[in-house]
Motif scaffolding. Structure first.
Motif, mmCIF file in Angstrom:
data_model
loop_
_atom_site.group_PDB
_atom_site.id
_atom_site.type_symbol
_atom_site.label_atom_id
_atom_site.label_comp_id
_atom_site.label_asym_id
_atom_site.label_seq_id
_atom_site.Cartn_x
_atom_site.Cartn_y
_atom_site.Cartn_z
ATOM 1 N N ASP A 1 25.782 46.473 28.120
ATOM 2 C CA ASP A 1 27.123 46.283 28.687
ATOM 3 C C ASP A 1 27.154 46.789 30.129
ATOM 4 O OD1 ASP A 1 28.092 45.223 26.330
ATOM 5 O OD2 ASP A 1 28.684 47.177 25.530
ATOM 6 N N PRO A 2 27.577 45.967 31.080
ATOM 7 C CA PRO A 2 27.575 46.387 32.489
ATOM 8 C C PRO A 2 28.715 47.351 32.806
ATOM 9 C CG PRO A 2 28.477 44.186 32.283
ATOM 10 C CD PRO A 2 28.023 44.573 30.897
ATOM 11 N N ASN A 3 28.566 48.035 33.932
ATOM 12 C CA ASN A 3 29.588 48.955 34.459
ATOM 13 C C ASN A 3 29.927 48.552 35.886
ATOM 14 O OD1 ASN A 3 29.674 50.679 32.147
ATOM 15 N ND2 ASN A 3 27.752 51.589 32.819
ATOM 16 N N ILE A 4 31.192 48.785 36.282
ATOM 17 C CA ILE A 4 31.648 48.482 37.638
ATOM 18 C C ILE A 4 32.001 49.788 38.339
ATOM 19 C CG2 ILE A 4 33.397 47.343 39.040
ATOM 20 C CD1 ILE A 4 33.623 45.205 36.943
ATOM 21 N N SER B 1 26.996 37.729 38.179
ATOM 22 C CA SER B 1 27.955 36.803 38.773
ATOM 23 C C SER B 1 29.360 37.352 38.575
ATOM 24 C CB SER B 1 27.827 35.405 38.155
ATOM 25 O OG SER B 1 28.114 35.449 36.759
ATOM 26 N N TRP B 2 30.285 36.911 39.478
ATOM 27 C CA TRP B 2 31.671 37.383 39.450
ATOM 28 C C TRP B 2 32.609 36.191 39.316
ATOM 29 C CZ3 TRP B 2 33.015 42.606 39.839
ATOM 30 C CH2 TRP B 2 31.975 43.475 40.187
ATOM 31 N N ASP B 3 33.695 36.426 38.612
ATOM 32 C CA ASP B 3 34.713 35.395 38.469
ATOM 33 C C ASP B 3 36.049 36.063 38.165
ATOM 34 O OD1 ASP B 3 35.895 32.945 38.440
ATOM 35 O OD2 ASP B 3 34.585 32.079 36.909
ATOM 36 N N SER B 4 37.131 35.288 38.238
ATOM 37 C CA SER B 4 38.463 35.810 37.937
ATOM 38 C C SER B 4 38.754 35.672 36.449
ATOM 39 C CB SER B 4 39.528 35.080 38.749
ATOM 40 O OG SER B 4 39.333 35.308 40.133
ATOM 41 N N TRP B 5 39.708 36.497 36.009
ATOM 42 C CA TRP B 5 40.098 36.459 34.606
ATOM 43 C C TRP B 5 40.821 35.151 34.267
ATOM 44 C CZ3 TRP B 5 38.791 39.706 30.763
ATOM 45 C CH2 TRP B 5 39.492 39.613 29.565
ATOM 46 N N ASP B 6 41.577 34.598 35.228
ATOM 47 C CA ASP B 6 42.273 33.333 35.003
ATOM 48 C C ASP B 6 42.042 32.425 36.204
ATOM 49 O OD1 ASP B 6 43.933 34.363 36.987
ATOM 50 O OD2 ASP B 6 45.347 35.166 35.521
ATOM 51 N N ASN B 7 42.504 31.197 36.080
ATOM 52 C CA ASN B 7 42.248 30.194 37.118
ATOM 53 C C ASN B 7 43.119 30.393 38.357
ATOM 54 O OD1 ASN B 7 40.350 28.919 35.483
ATOM 55 N ND2 ASN B 7 41.914 27.632 34.489
ATOM 56 N N ILE C 1 45.426 40.753 39.437
ATOM 57 C CA ILE C 1 44.050 40.456 39.822
ATOM 58 C C ILE C 1 43.091 41.190 38.882
ATOM 59 C CG2 ILE C 1 42.342 40.572 41.654
ATOM 60 C CD1 ILE C 1 44.582 38.656 42.215
ATOM 61 N N ARG C 2 42.261 40.443 38.179
ATOM 62 C CA ARG C 2 41.243 41.042 37.307
ATOM 63 C C ARG C 2 39.926 40.330 37.556
ATOM 64 N NH1 ARG C 2 42.705 42.190 31.234
ATOM 65 N NH2 ARG C 2 40.989 43.654 31.606
ATOM 66 N N CYS C 3 39.000 41.034 38.180
ATOM 67 C CA CYS C 3 37.683 40.477 38.467
ATOM 68 C C CYS C 3 36.738 40.790 37.317
ATOM 69 C CB CYS C 3 37.133 41.054 39.776
ATOM 70 S SG CYS C 3 38.122 40.637 41.235
ATOM 71 N N ALA D 1 35.488 43.685 32.855
ATOM 72 C CA ALA D 1 36.577 43.330 33.774
ATOM 73 C C ALA D 1 37.001 44.546 34.586
ATOM 74 C CB ALA D 1 37.771 42.765 32.999
ATOM 75 N N PHE D 2 37.389 44.297 35.841
ATOM 76 C CA PHE D 2 37.906 45.334 36.727
ATOM 77 C C PHE D 2 39.384 45.056 36.967
ATOM 78 C CE2 PHE D 2 39.092 46.770 40.982
ATOM 79 C CZ PHE D 2 38.763 48.111 40.904
ATOM 80 N N ASP D 3 40.228 46.057 36.696
ATOM 81 C CA ASP D 3 41.674 45.912 36.850
ATOM 82 C C ASP D 3 42.069 46.291 38.275
ATOM 83 O OD1 ASP D 3 44.353 45.690 36.589
ATOM 84 O OD2 ASP D 3 44.540 46.995 34.836
ATOM 85 N N SER D 4 42.773 45.398 38.947
ATOM 86 C CA SER D 4 43.155 45.641 40.343
ATOM 87 C C SER D 4 44.150 46.777 40.487
ATOM 88 C CB SER D 4 43.753 44.363 40.937
ATOM 89 O OG SER D 4 44.926 43.996 40.231
ATOM 90 N N SER D 5 44.822 47.177 39.415
ATOM 91 C CA SER D 5 45.795 48.271 39.517
ATOM 92 C C SER D 5 45.127 49.597 39.837
ATOM 93 C CB SER D 5 46.572 48.398 38.204
ATOM 94 O OG SER D 5 45.703 48.714 37.131
ATOM 95 N N GLN D 6 43.809 49.690 39.733
ATOM 96 C CA GLN D 6 43.120 50.940 40.062
ATOM 97 C C GLN D 6 43.233 51.279 41.537
ATOM 98 O OE1 GLN D 6 39.216 51.572 38.426
ATOM 99 N NE2 GLN D 6 39.583 50.215 36.700
ATOM 100 N N CYS D 7 43.532 50.276 42.368
ATOM 101 C CA CYS D 7 43.720 50.575 43.786
ATOM 102 C C CYS D 7 45.022 51.335 43.975
ATOM 103 C CB CYS D 7 43.719 49.287 44.600
ATOM 104 S SG CYS D 7 43.401 49.524 46.355
ATOM 105 N N GLY D 8 46.057 50.967 43.222
ATOM 106 C CA GLY D 8 47.323 51.704 43.176
ATOM 107 C C GLY D 8 47.969 51.845 44.532
ATOM 108 N N SER D 9 48.765 52.932 44.680
ATOM 109 C CA SER D 9 49.482 53.219 45.931
ATOM 110 C C SER D 9 48.909 54.456 46.589
ATOM 111 C CB SER D 9 50.969 53.425 45.631
ATOM 112 O OG SER D 9 51.118 54.472 44.680
ATOM 113 N N GLU D 10 47.565 54.626 46.493
ATOM 114 C CA GLU D 10 46.938 55.814 47.055
ATOM 115 C C GLU D 10 46.932 55.748 48.578
ATOM 116 O OE1 GLU D 10 43.157 55.595 45.358
ATOM 117 O OE2 GLU D 10 43.856 55.631 43.292
#
Length: 337
Positions: free
Chosen positions: A129-132, A161-167, A191-193, A207-216
């Motif tokens: 299983d990969p890690n990001i 390879s990378w792709d989006s969760w939806d189209n 956004i979920r890569c 999958a990587f959740d874009s909410s991790q960028c947050g409002s930091e």
């Protein structure tokens, strides 16, 4: 044309035919691998009843016999590692290892002729299983720019390879290779890569959740969500401990305060128990006297006119060391008439 020439021509044609009858099969490290033959070879084996499974290293002239079929009887030479299936004459490797990456041959004897089927086995370790990981993060003008790294700890010939969760956001997360650079608006929380690690025998994604960028704030690393609850609990515990220590310290200070009424240094305080007894005989013109116990509190010398204690000359008291309270028992007897 002599017999030697015919034999050489037959061997050459056999070699060319053997190359054309070769297939490549993939095996997974640590899992069973089934080596199968075409339907035509199965029918020929049932008709002639003479066949052999062998293995050899690529380019080597030395071959190892794994199994032999003769007159309906089967002889297995590697029974502890391989299993023969009589229904379709296939050979199963029970626990595929790196050493099993060989060239396998299934040959059928048809009188003076021999037909050959070759299988080149390639063994691959499946991907884990990969890690990001976030290599770089930057906030600017309401947008988040990230540099992401995708890795898998195990696997042979792994590609990423990378792709989006939806189209809807396919173009933002599309890419090849381990590293992906992506930029998006902080207002877009969907956004979920997805990173996919694959090789020829397996595939895993994460999958990587874009909410991790947050409002930091820019340049300040963020606190992961899973760490927030323990940090809050730790803060509450610290506050409770500080409150308990403060209450105990206040209580101890009140208990240790010196009373407001202090006996002057050098003064003495004593309680005298005096017993007055009735005299023997009769005292004329005196009223009967009964035995009386007198409790008297004796203190030090009276204060001087200026308010300072007057110390006795006979027994001076050292300065700074007050004399302890003493109980004196005195027996007073009236004179005998």
């Amino acid at each position: 044309m002599g017999s030697g020439t015919w034999l050489q021509l037959l061997l050459t044609l056999g070699a060319l035919w053997g190359i054309g009858a070769r297939e490549t099969q993939l095996g997974i490290l640590g899992e069973p691998t089934l080596l199968q033959i075409p339907r035509k070879f199965q029918e020929c084996t049932e008709e002639f009843g003479e066949a052999t499974w062998k293995k050899t290293m690529e380019g080597s002239q030395k071959k190892t016999i794994l199994l032999k079929i003769s007159g309906g009887n089967v002889t297995e030479y590697k029974r502890e590692r391989m299993r023969f299936h009589r229904g379709n004459f296939s050979l199963e490797i029970l626990n595929t290892s790196r050493d099993d990456e060989r060239l396998y041959e299934y040959s059928i004897s048809k009188g003076p002729e021999e037909e050959l089927w070759q299988i080149q086995l390639q063994v691959f370790e499946p991907v884990a299983d990969p890690n990001i990981q976030i290599l770089h993060r930057e906030l600017s003008n309401g947008s988040c720019s990230l540099s992401l790294l995708c890795t898998s700890e195990r696997g042979d010939e792994v590609s990423y390879s990378w792709d989006s969760w939806d189209n809807r956001t396919r173009g933002i997360c599309s890419g090849n290779g381990r590293v992906l650079n992506v930029s998006y608006s902080l207002w877009n929380d969907s956004i979920r890569c997805v990173c996919t690690a694959r090789n020829r025998v397996s595939s895993r994604d994460v999958a990587f959740d874009s909410s991790q960028c947050g409002s930091e704030q820019r340049g300040v690393p963020g606190v992961r969500t899973e760490l927030l609850v323990p940090l809050v609990a730790l803060g509450v515990i610290v506050i409770i401990i500080v409150a308990i220590v403060t209450v105990r310290a206040t209580h101890s200070a009140k208990c240790c305060q010196v009373p407001s009424q202090v006996t002057p240094i050098g003064a003495t305080s004593a309680t005298i128990y005096a017993q007055v007894q009735k005299p023997k005989g009769t005292v004329p013109n005196a009223a009967p006297v009964s035995c009386t116990t007198i409790y008297a509190a004796a203190t030090g010398p009276p204060l001087a006119t200026d308010g300072a204690p007057r110390s006795p000359a006979a027994s001076p008291t050292p300065r700074g060391h007050p004399q302890d309270t003493t109980t004196v028992y005195a027996s007073v007897t009236l004179p005998v008439a």
